[in-house]
Enzyme design. Sequence first.
Site, PDB file in Angstrom:
ATOM      1  N   ARG A  42     -21.561 -17.413  -8.840  1.00  0.00           N
ATOM      2  CA  ARG A  42     -22.705 -16.532  -9.096  1.00  0.00           C
ATOM      3  C   ARG A  42     -22.850 -15.656 -10.228  1.00  0.00           C
ATOM      4  NH1 ARG A  42     -24.494 -14.671  -3.012  1.00  0.00           N
ATOM      5  NH2 ARG A  42     -22.444 -14.451  -3.064  1.00  0.00           N
ATOM      6  N   GLU A  60      -6.961 -13.206   1.398  1.00  0.00           N
ATOM      7  CA  GLU A  60      -6.299 -12.578   2.732  1.00  0.00           C
ATOM      8  C   GLU A  60      -5.310 -13.597   3.322  1.00  0.00           C
ATOM      9  OE1 GLU A  60      -8.194 -10.890   6.937  1.00  0.00           O
ATOM     10  OE2 GLU A  60      -9.574 -11.524   5.256  1.00  0.00           O
TER      11      GLU A  60
END
Length: 182
Positions: free
Chosen positions: A66, A103
């Site tokens: 984006r 993560e």
Amino acid sequence: MTEPTGITELLLSRIRDVADYPEPGVVFKDITPLLADPGAFAALTDALAEAAGRTGATKVVGLEARGFILGAPVALRAGLGFIPVRKAGKLPGATLSQAYDLEYGSAEIEVHAEDLTAGDRVLVVDDVLATGGTAEASLELIRRAGAEVAGLAVLMELGFLGGRARLEPALAGAPLEALLTV
């Protein structure tokens, strides 16, 4: 319906919350209604182009995916070149890459080796600042290419995820501008 008056109200009014996406417990901030509204998209582009001017940027980097949607029109509006930073393996030819931790695992981003050089002042543009991992990697990539980081500008900062604090050392005094903070 009352029309929003300021840019903050305009942008907020065009961002849709989608509950439990992409997984239960997450509220996704969907910017597609903002992009579909030419007035709101133009206001967003103008605000980010003004940030490019304030930083003295000579090029705009957009982060996949984006960041491409926002960064390219910002660069055009500001009269600057646009450089896409892509996921590894998406650019042909010689590239510079930067790995970073997620993560659970790691990822890598790339830029064409010749697109950034000494003397370039680069503004990184993205839609959302969350944890700051991708943005941090992009700042390192820009510096490794020999360019200077002019700043980071985002539509929206998810303040509760701590991305700004993570980026402070990597920004090294360059500004971080978020048009909205949620």
